[in-house]
Structures are given as C-alpha cells and as structure tokens.
Design a protein around this motif. Structure first.
Motif, PDB file in Angstrom:
ATOM      1  N   ASP A   1       0.817  -1.213   0.000  1.00  0.00           N
ATOM      2  CA  ASP A   1       0.000   0.000   0.000  1.00  0.00           C
ATOM      3  C   ASP A   1       0.855   1.271   0.000  1.00  0.00           C
ATOM      4  N   GLY A   2       2.172   1.107  -0.256  1.00  0.00           N
ATOM      5  CA  GLY A   2       2.989   2.272  -0.558  1.00  0.00           C
ATOM      6  C   GLY A   2       3.865   2.826   0.542  1.00  0.00           C
TER       7      GLY A   2
ATOM      8  N   GLN B   1      -4.201   5.984  -3.732  1.00  0.00           N
ATOM      9  CA  GLN B   1      -4.957   6.940  -2.925  1.00  0.00           C
ATOM     10  C   GLN B   1      -4.073   7.624  -1.883  1.00  0.00           C
ATOM     11  N   ARG B   2      -3.203   6.856  -1.245  1.00  0.00           N
ATOM     12  CA  ARG B   2      -2.313   7.437  -0.233  1.00  0.00           C
ATOM     13  C   ARG B   2      -1.366   8.464  -0.851  1.00  0.00           C
ATOM     14  N   LEU B   3      -0.772   8.103  -1.986  1.00  0.00           N
ATOM     15  CA  LEU B   3       0.160   9.018  -2.638  1.00  0.00           C
ATOM     16  C   LEU B   3      -0.550  10.285  -3.101  1.00  0.00           C
ATOM     17  N   PHE B   4      -1.743  10.118  -3.671  1.00  0.00           N
ATOM     18  CA  PHE B   4      -2.475  11.307  -4.112  1.00  0.00           C
ATOM     19  C   PHE B   4      -2.863  12.173  -2.919  1.00  0.00           C
ATOM     20  N   ALA B   5      -3.360  11.562  -1.856  1.00  0.00           N
ATOM     21  CA  ALA B   5      -3.793  12.334  -0.687  1.00  0.00           C
ATOM     22  C   ALA B   5      -2.627  13.116  -0.095  1.00  0.00           C
ATOM     23  N   TYR B   6      -1.445  12.512  -0.070  1.00  0.00           N
ATOM     24  CA  TYR B   6      -0.284  13.226   0.473  1.00  0.00           C
ATOM     25  C   TYR B   6       0.079  14.404  -0.414  1.00  0.00           C
TER      26      TYR B   6
ATOM     27  N   GLU C   1      -6.446  20.875 -12.755  1.00  0.00           N
ATOM     28  CA  GLU C   1      -5.652  20.226 -13.803  1.00  0.00           C
ATOM     29  C   GLU C   1      -4.400  19.563 -13.217  1.00  0.00           C
ATOM     30  N   CYS C   2      -3.832  20.185 -12.194  1.00  0.00           N
ATOM     31  CA  CYS C   2      -2.652  19.608 -11.563  1.00  0.00           C
ATOM     32  C   CYS C   2      -3.016  18.319 -10.828  1.00  0.00           C
ATOM     33  N   ARG C   3      -4.136  18.347 -10.115  1.00  0.00           N
ATOM     34  CA  ARG C   3      -4.577  17.131  -9.431  1.00  0.00           C
ATOM     35  C   ARG C   3      -4.904  16.023 -10.427  1.00  0.00           C
ATOM     36  N   THR C   4      -5.537  16.392 -11.550  1.00  0.00           N
ATOM     37  CA  THR C   4      -5.857  15.398 -12.583  1.00  0.00           C
ATOM     38  C   THR C   4      -4.586  14.767 -13.135  1.00  0.00           C
ATOM     39  N   ALA C   5      -3.561  15.584 -13.371  1.00  0.00           N
ATOM     40  CA  ALA C   5      -2.287  15.069 -13.881  1.00  0.00           C
ATOM     41  C   ALA C   5      -1.668  14.076 -12.902  1.00  0.00           C
ATOM     42  N   VAL C   6      -1.715  14.410 -11.617  1.00  0.00           N
ATOM     43  CA  VAL C   6      -1.143  13.514 -10.604  1.00  0.00           C
ATOM     44  C   VAL C   6      -1.932  12.217 -10.527  1.00  0.00           C
ATOM     45  N   ARG C   7      -3.249  12.302 -10.549  1.00  0.00           N
ATOM     46  CA  ARG C   7      -4.068  11.075 -10.543  1.00  0.00           C
ATOM     47  C   ARG C   7      -3.742  10.203 -11.749  1.00  0.00           C
ATOM     48  N   TYR C   8      -3.599  10.835 -12.899  1.00  0.00           N
ATOM     49  CA  TYR C   8      -3.301  10.078 -14.110  1.00  0.00           C
ATOM     50  C   TYR C   8      -1.945   9.371 -13.994  1.00  0.00           C
ATOM     51  N   LEU C   9      -0.935  10.093 -13.538  1.00  0.00           N
ATOM     52  CA  LEU C   9       0.390   9.497 -13.381  1.00  0.00           C
ATOM     53  C   LEU C   9       0.362   8.318 -12.409  1.00  0.00           C
TER      54      LEU C   9
ATOM     55  N   ASN D   1       1.555   4.623 -13.146  1.00  0.00           N
ATOM     56  CA  ASN D   1       2.804   4.186 -12.523  1.00  0.00           C
ATOM     57  C   ASN D   1       2.630   3.160 -11.416  1.00  0.00           C
ATOM     58  N   ILE D   2       1.451   3.100 -10.802  1.00  0.00           N
ATOM     59  CA  ILE D   2       1.193   2.086  -9.774  1.00  0.00           C
ATOM     60  C   ILE D   2       0.376   0.991 -10.447  1.00  0.00           C
TER      61      ILE D   2
END
Length: 201
Positions: free
Chosen positions: A39-40, A94-99, A115-123, A127-128
């Motif tokens: 879980d990261g 979810q943990r990585l995005f929340a942090y 848009e920045c949050r969307t980019a991070v969710r997409y990555l 990647n996971i």
C-alpha cells in the motif's frame, strides 16, 4: 496476508533504508521502482522527501506556484510500484495522491488547480500497476508496460512506454529505461496529462 506472503515494513525501517541514499530521495528526477509496493510505505516516504524539497524552494520563493506544480508532478512521475493485490495497489494510489494534495493545498489554498490534481491522478494510475513483477504480467494477464516521463523544458513532458520484462531482463542497461521503447507519444504540457491526451478514454 498468509496466502500472498505480504510483509509490512515498519516506517522506522523504511526511513532507515532510505537514509542510506538521501541524495537520491531528494533528487526530483531520480526514479524509484518498488516491485512489491503493497500500500505504498516506501513510495510515500520517498514522495514526502521529494515534496519537502519542493516546499522548501517554494517557501524560499525559489519557485513560483507554476514551478512548484511542475516540480511536484515530476516528483510523482518518478515513482513506480507493482503490486499483486488490486486493493493494495488502489490504496497505494490513494495514499500518494492524498499526500500530494495535502501538501499542495497547504501551500496554495484556493489557488490550487484541478488540472494539476488530474495530472497527478493520471500518473499514479499509470505508474502504480496491479500485476506480478515475477511473471511480468498484469492482473488481467497482459505484459506489464512501464511509462517513462521526461521533462523537455517549458513544461512539456515526453512519454515513452517500455515492456517491464525487457527492462529487467539480461539486456537491460543500468538505468531503469533503455533506448528501445515499445511506444512513444507526442509531448504534452504537464498540466494536460490525462487519459484524453493519449486517446485512452
């Protein structure tokens, strides 16, 4: 846990191991792959160290908000995990995005960009990966593909995909990525990283 041989590493041990390579953990473009990421626990500590560098630069006014966003996206793009269990992989994302989101909002409040949050969710979605690092297959029996994200300047990002089996095989070079991708894509602005940009919707 017994069926899948899960081992949960204590945060103290995670920090101690990462302290052995402190410069790499703080280098924003230094890539990390955890082949059994759970879980990261490792990935979130690495992300925390990278984002701490971004925060210090932002607070010292070495970064504008846009520069912080680009650096934070780069930090997320440098982290890779493969996990056998789908629920663990999703918790890791979810943990990585929340942090990331907590750090982002604490710095910029109402001026943060969706848009920045969307980019991070997409990555994180790319990647996971839910799969088996030993068989090189995803949970739906396809070959695991890993995306390399490279900054080209002026906020543009280059994506190249590689088969994981090739990356870890006898022909792989010292770097995580070789010079022989199985797919390349046109550059995309970092705030426009999403499934639609690559025709994946």
């Amino acid at each position: 846990m017994v069926d899948h041989g899960e081992v949960f590493t204590n945060p103290r041990e995670v920090r101690a191991m990462l302290d052995l390579v402190p410069q790499e953990c703080e280098r924003l473009d230094s890539r990390f792959l955890e082949p059994a990421c759970g879980d990261g626990n490792f990935l979130i500590e690495i992300l925390a160290r990278k984002l701490n560098v971004c925060r210090r630069r932002a607070e010292a006014r070495q970064y504008t908000q846009l520069q912080y966003e680009q650096a934070a996206v780069q930090s997320v793009s440098s982290l890779y995990g493969i996990e056998l269990l789908a629920d663990n992989a999703e918790v890791c994302r979810q943990r990585l995005f929340a942090y990331f989101d907590e750090q982002y909002r604490s710095l910029y409040g109402d001026s943060t960009k969706e848009e920045c949050r969307t980019a991070v969710r997409y990555l994180l979605g790319k990647n996971i990966i839910c799969g088996n690092a030993l068989t090189y297959k995803t949970d739906d029996d396809r070959w695991i593909t890993v995306s390399e994200w490279g900054l080209l300047g002026q906020g543009m990002v280059n994506r190249r995909d590689y088969e994981f089996s090739y990356l870890v095989g006898d022909s792989a070079e010292q770097d995580l990525f070789s010079d022989i991708p199985c797919a390349t894509f046109p550059p995309v602005y970092f705030l426009n990283l999403n499934a639609a940009a690559y025709g994946e919707e």
